[in-house]
Enzyme design. Structure first.
Site, PDB file in Angstrom:
ATOM      1  N   SER A 247     -18.258  -2.135  22.724  1.00 27.00           N
ATOM      2  CA  SER A 247     -19.399  -1.980  21.835  1.00 27.00           C
ATOM      3  C   SER A 247     -19.510  -0.596  21.196  1.00 27.00           C
ATOM      4  CB  SER A 247     -20.691  -2.266  22.603  1.00 27.00           C
ATOM      5  OG  SER A 247     -20.887  -1.289  23.612  1.00 27.00           O
TER       6      SER A 247
ATOM      7  N   SER B 258     -16.588  -0.984  27.130  1.00 25.21           N
ATOM      8  CA  SER B 258     -17.093  -0.596  25.811  1.00 25.21           C
ATOM      9  C   SER B 258     -16.682   0.789  25.327  1.00 25.21           C
ATOM     10  CB  SER B 258     -18.623  -0.702  25.779  1.00 25.21           C
ATOM     11  OG  SER B 258     -18.998  -2.036  25.604  1.00 25.21           O
TER      12      SER B 258
ATOM     13  N   LYS C  44     -23.317   7.780  20.527  1.00 23.25           N
ATOM     14  CA  LYS C  44     -23.591   6.344  20.384  1.00 23.25           C
ATOM     15  C   LYS C  44     -25.100   6.140  20.318  1.00 23.25           C
ATOM     16  CE  LYS C  44     -22.327   1.939  22.706  1.00 23.25           C
ATOM     17  NZ  LYS C  44     -21.717   1.359  23.917  1.00 23.25           N
TER      18      LYS C  44
END
Ligand SMILES: [Mg+2]
Ligand SMILES: [Zn+2]
Lengths: 472, 492, 99
Positions: B154, B178, B79
């Site tokens: 997210s 997330s 990420k």
């Protein structure tokens, strides 16, 4: 301008930021060093890079607790908090400090004259970087750009906050000087004002004598020396009195001391109250000192200046207030040893204060005691004692031997008495005038004896002998 | 092609044994990305050179008979809110466009030390603030199961990268769900570890007391291997747990026989779609079939989690994101003085959702409001922790849906509050620091994946993997393999 | 519209956070923040007397590191990240106020 007009008194509180003498910064392993090339002691953490995290320096915590104990504070569990505001020399745009739960609270500092000034708290926090303002001749307001060096960012500080209990600039200076002595004694900081490792902000207000109100205060920043501290406080207090006496009143604000101009100038107004949005820093677990830690710190604490002054006073019979210089010079142990070896305390303190400004060198307590003995008995004159003392500081030795090697023959009173009797016989008129009370001729006899003995005689003893002869 | 790739464990086994080279494993991953990421948009940056160097290193180690590590040759996606030295790390924000950190996050170092190949950085909601990966300054990621749908957020890019078969493993971060919510929406396994089990050093902070890094994987066993690799004490993170973390891989195969599992009442009612609720009940039945006792349990304070979270997370974020001021790194918009430069930079650099949360958090901490908002929310955390402790006195594990619904259409939730509701089931674990695992279990009425969430008390991470594997084995629809059709047109 | 937060408060918060908020944004943010704070008002009804605040979920204390120097980042590398640098330092427009 050191005194306020009649009827006014100063109310002074000090915030002293002390850089701790650690190897590394508070939350990262970068060197805590003064004077290095800009931006050479930096890492992700002290630059506030995204993703970086703080880890507290054990030594910094230890030093802070040591100082807390030295100031007689309650040393307790603490929580690091974030103080949020924007400034370019603060890499994260918040300062990690302690707010609700500081390491140290409720201590005091005892000044040389015995006055006790309360210490509200002594909390740990990180220092900021250093800004240089370009253009405008160095004046902040006309700067064309600001350059930032983060070497100092994250250096561990303890902020020592006094209660507003000082009443004069001299007292404020004595407080800072005492704090510095404590810092040096404990090794917590090198406490160098000129290098910024000890920085003083002064909160100054005034009030009518006899009142206990706290009026609007101004915070003076940029005080770089003990001299500035005194001047700045006196200036600011007078400014407040002048405002009140002309029917106005000061605004609460931060002001900058301008040493060259000898005045304070307004900084940022605090009217729209700062909202720092303090909250516990979620990256840092609380500190809970263990009993073992606390015991180790207490055990490692040196005897502090106030206690040393008291010990010296007790040993020598002087007032604690007279012991300041001896303790500051670190000669209290020598003085006590000399007294233990039989020397009178007042004479010992006189030598420490007047003749040992550069330290004791090779001189030790028994030597000093023996020298003082020769002085008191009249075997050596005051001038000779000073000379011998200098030699003892430089090389040590037995005071009597040193005196003898310098040709300071120990002259006993009987030898002097013989000389004096001869002089009286040779100068009957002058002697007559002396016995009738003309003290001017006293110098004539002393001078003649000094001449005859090449200065080895002790003037005091000669005077004593003359008194005896004239009355007897 | 949905995840025709080998699992991480299979890949590492082949590379370690010399059946396949790391270079080949990397090439397969890169081919998959080339074929389909133009549609999915999981990646923001590819780190081809770095991955190639690492693959060569792993192959050389194998050739020399050295141990290349448990993740030898396994392609992995990171990420883009975790620092990678010399490679872009943007948090999907214009603010950090072009920034290349001078250091690696601890998790990245540990993965590479274990032989993994970092193939690229994945898309996210800007600064991890969002539940759909639509709040990215660089455009949204799409759900590989249906390109008109969101992947969740997210960590949508990391979830999609595994779901699309680009990589067998990826890392996400989970502040309020997330990892778990996009895992559920993309039909993959997602795990949020116990707070402090995985180092946050190098994870760009959103809300420091809630953030945890964890894995996405196509199997529970792969997730366990990844967690065991990245977890454990890190002296660079003061909130890192110093004691050993129980091995997740070691707990695999333990099953749930004799375990007491509670379904959280409050997370099975209003606001949860019927098809999702049905899958959770079906999962509960599967656990019971495997020998667990499954009952309903009430944890009333969980319903306050959302309100507490939307005060705490923004409060911490408002402070964590202050450093983006244009002074030291990232973008700058100039001004006549530093204050104006700061404001111009932040105004231009942050998107609306980030601004919204910064302002909300600033307000919640400001004088006069702290006690009513932030202070109160912190007490709610304790309240929830107390109620969980109560529940865990009768149960070994708890369970709930991961997300109230399956993946929704891009643009469907434009109102911030409706998007915030996505996290209602996942937030309580973050508030109290507990571990939680989302495992795919069947599909909803729309044919899209449903995730079931398993919860455990602090350091109960390993138990979740044992239970998760039971659900994986009982999964009625293998959505991660070939169970669903790819639907939807790519919008221009 | 929610009474939880006023336009003026939103404007003030924008200033504290160093964000320039336009009039239109002010309207939007006031409404949106109000909606979130409405949810937060659920908490107001809770009796939390005697419940301690939790700042961190980990129960750790006294986490420290030894006072040992580690190498600094290279200055060139760091200044290369900066939007502007001069004389080995980070350069910014004039900083007027003082911290
Ligand atoms: Mg301070
Ligand atoms: Zn550093």
């Amino acid at each position: 301008m050191s005194e306020l007009p009649d009827g006014w008194e100063m109310v002074i509180g000090l915030e002293v930021h002390v850089e701790l003498a650690t190897q590394t910064k508070l939350f990262c392993p970068c060197a805590n060093a003064f004077g290095d090339e800009p931006n050479t002691n930096i890492c992700p953490t002290c630059l506030g890079l995204p993703g970086s995290l703080p880890v507290p320096n054990a030594q910094a915590i230890d030093y802070a607790m040591t100082l807390g104990h030295a100031l007689g504070c309650t040393v307790a569990g603490s929580v690091f908090a974030r103080k949020n505001y924007f400034y370019p020399d603060m890499p994260k745009d918040y300062q990690t400090t302690q707010y609700e739960h500081p390491t140290n609270e409720n201590g005091s500092i005892t000044l040389g004259d015995g006055t006790v000034i309360g210490v509200e708290r002594a909390h740990i926090e990180e220092d900021t970087g250093k800004s240089t303002h370009l253009g405008g001749g160095g004046r902040i307001h006309d700067a064309t750009a600001t350059l930032v060096d983060y070497n100092r960012a994250g250096v561990p500080l303890v902020e020592v906050v006094s209660r507003p209990e000082m009443r004069s600039a001299d007292q404020a200076r004595a407080y800072v000087s005492e704090l510095r002595d404590i810092l040096l004694a404990t090794g917590v900081s090198d406490a160098r004002m000129e290098e910024g490792s000890m920085r003083v902000d002064a909160n100054v207000s005034v009030r009518p004598v006899g009142s206990d109100e706290l009026r609007t205060r101004c915070e003076l920043k940029n005080i770089n020396s003990m001299r500035s501290l005194g001047r700045a406080i006196n200036y600011e207090a007078r400014r407040h009195v002048d405002l009140y006496e002309s029917g106005q009143s000061p605004n609460q604000q931060t002001r900058h001391w301008d040493e060259d101009g000898g005045r304070s100038t307004p900084g940022r107004s605090k009217e729209d109250a700062d909202d720092y949005r303090y909250f516990a820093c979620p990256d840092l677990p609380p500190l809970v000192p263990t009993d073992e830690e606390m015991q180790a710190i207490r055990a490692g604490l040196p005897v502090l200046p106030a206690a040393r002054r008291q010990a010296l006073a007790d040993a020598t019979g002087i007032e604690a207030g007279q012991a300041v210089l001896a303790v500051e010079r670190g000669l209290d142990a020598l003085a006590i040893a000399a007294v233990r070896a039989g020397a009178p305390g007042d004479v010992v303190i006189k030598h420490v204060d007047q003749n040992l400004s550069d330290g004791a060198g090779q001189l030790d307590g028994p030597m000093l005691a023996k020298l003082v003995g020769l002085e008191v008995s009249g075997a050596l004159s005051a001038t000779q004692v000073k000379t011998v003392l200098g030699e003892l500081v430089a090389s040590g030795g037995d005071p009597a031997d040193v005196a003898a090697s310098m040709g300071f023959e120990a002259m006993d009173s009987s030898e002097l008495a013989t000389l004096l009797d001869q002089l009286i016989a040779d100068n009957p008129d002058e002697w007559q005038r002396f016995t009738e009370g003309d003290t001017k001729v006293q110098g004539f006899f002393v001078g003649q004896i000094m001449k005859a003995t090449q200065g080895k005689a002790d003037g005091k003893i000669v005077n004593q002998l003359m008194k005896e002869r004239s009355s007897g | 092609m949905m995840n025709a790739q080998l699992t991480a464990i299979e890949t590492a086994a082949r590379v370690r044994s010399g059946d396949m080279t790391a270079v080949e494993a990397l090439a397969q991953s890169q081919a998959a990305v080339t074929a389909r990421d133009a549609d999915v948009r999981a990646f923001l940056h590819l780190t081809d050179d770095r991955a190639a160097e690492q693959a060569d290193r792993v192959d050389a180690q194998v050739a020399q008979g050295q141990d290349p590590g448990p993740l030898a040759g396994v392609p992995i996606a990171i990420k883009d809110n975790m620092c990678t030295r010399g490679a872009p790390t943007t948090c999907s924000s214009k603010m950090l466009e072009g920034w290349k950190p001078p250091y690696d996050a601890t998790v990245v170092s540990r993965l590479e030390a274990a032989g993994a190949l970092v193939v690229g950085k994945t898309n996210l909601d800007e600064f991890a603030m969002g539940s759909s990966t639509e709040n990215s300054a660089f455009g949204p990621t799409r759900n590989p199961h249906d390109l008109t749908r969101v992947p969740g957020g997210s960590s949508g890019g990391s979830a999609a990268a595994v779901a699309a078969g680009f990589v067998p493993l990826s890392l996400g971060s989970d502040t309020g769900g997330s990892i778990r919510q996009p895992a559920a929406l993309c039909g993959v396994v997602g795990f949020k570890p116990t707070y402090g089990a995985v180092s946050r050093y190098g994870l760009i902070a959103f809300a420091s007391s809630l953030d945890q890094i964890g894995p996405f994987a196509s199997t529970v066993a792969d997730a366990a291997l990844c967690f065991d690799t990245i977890g454990g004490h890190d002296p660079r993170d003061a909130t890192s747990i110093p004691s050993a973390i129980p091995s997740a891989a070691a707990a695999l195969g333990n099953g749930v026989a004799g375990k007491r599992i509670g379904i959280i009442d409050e997370l099975m009612g209003e606001g949860i779609d019927d098809d999702v609720r049905a899958r959770v009940e079906q999962a509960a039945a599967a656990l019971a079939d495997a020998g667990a006792t499954v009952e309903r349990v009430s944890v009333p304070a969980t319903i306050y989690g959302l309100a507490a979270y939307y005060l705490i997370a923004p409060a911490e974020a408002s402070s964590n994101l202050a450093r983006y001021d244009g002074v030291r790194y990232g973008q700058r918009v100039d001004g006549v003085n530093v204050e104006e430069m700061n404001a111009a930079t932040r105004t231009a650099g942050f998107g609306d959702e980030v601004k919204r949360r910064i302002m909300l958090g600033t307000y919640a901490l400001s004088s006069g409001y702290y006690d009513a908002y932030y202070g109160k929310a912190q007490r709610v955390r304790t309240l929830i922790a107390n109620e969980f402790a109560q529940a865990y006195s009768s149960f070994d594990l708890l369970m709930s849906p991961t997300s109230p619904s399956t993946a929704f259409e891009l643009g469907a939730k434009s109102d911030p509050m409706s998007l915030y509701m996505c996290d209602v089931c996942t937030i309580p674990s973050n508030l109290v620091g507990h571990p939680a695992l989302s495992v795919p279990f069947g599909v909803g009425d729309d044919g899209l994946p449903v995730g079931v969430q398993l919860l455990a008390p602090l350091l109960g991470d390993d138990e979740l993997f044992a239970a998760g594997q039971v659900l994986e084995d009982a999964n009625p629809t293998d959505a991660t393999a070939s169970g669903s059709e790819i639907r939807g047109e790519v919008r221009p | 519209m929610s009474e939880r937060i006023t336009r003026d408060e939103v404007a003030h918060v924008g200033q504290l956070a160093r964000l320039v908020i336009t009039d239109d944004e002010l309207t939007m943010f006031t409404e949106q923040l109000g909606a979130v704070l409405d949810t937060a008002s659920d908490l107001a009804a809770l009796d939390l007397s005697g419940v301690e605040p939790m700042a961190q979920p980990c129960a750790l204390t006294n986490v420290t590191r030894p006072d040992v120097i580690e190498p600094s980042l290279g200055r060139d590398e760091v200044l290369a990240m900066a939007p502007a640098a001069q004389d080995g330092r980070f350069r910014v427009p004039p900083a007027l106020g003082e911290a």
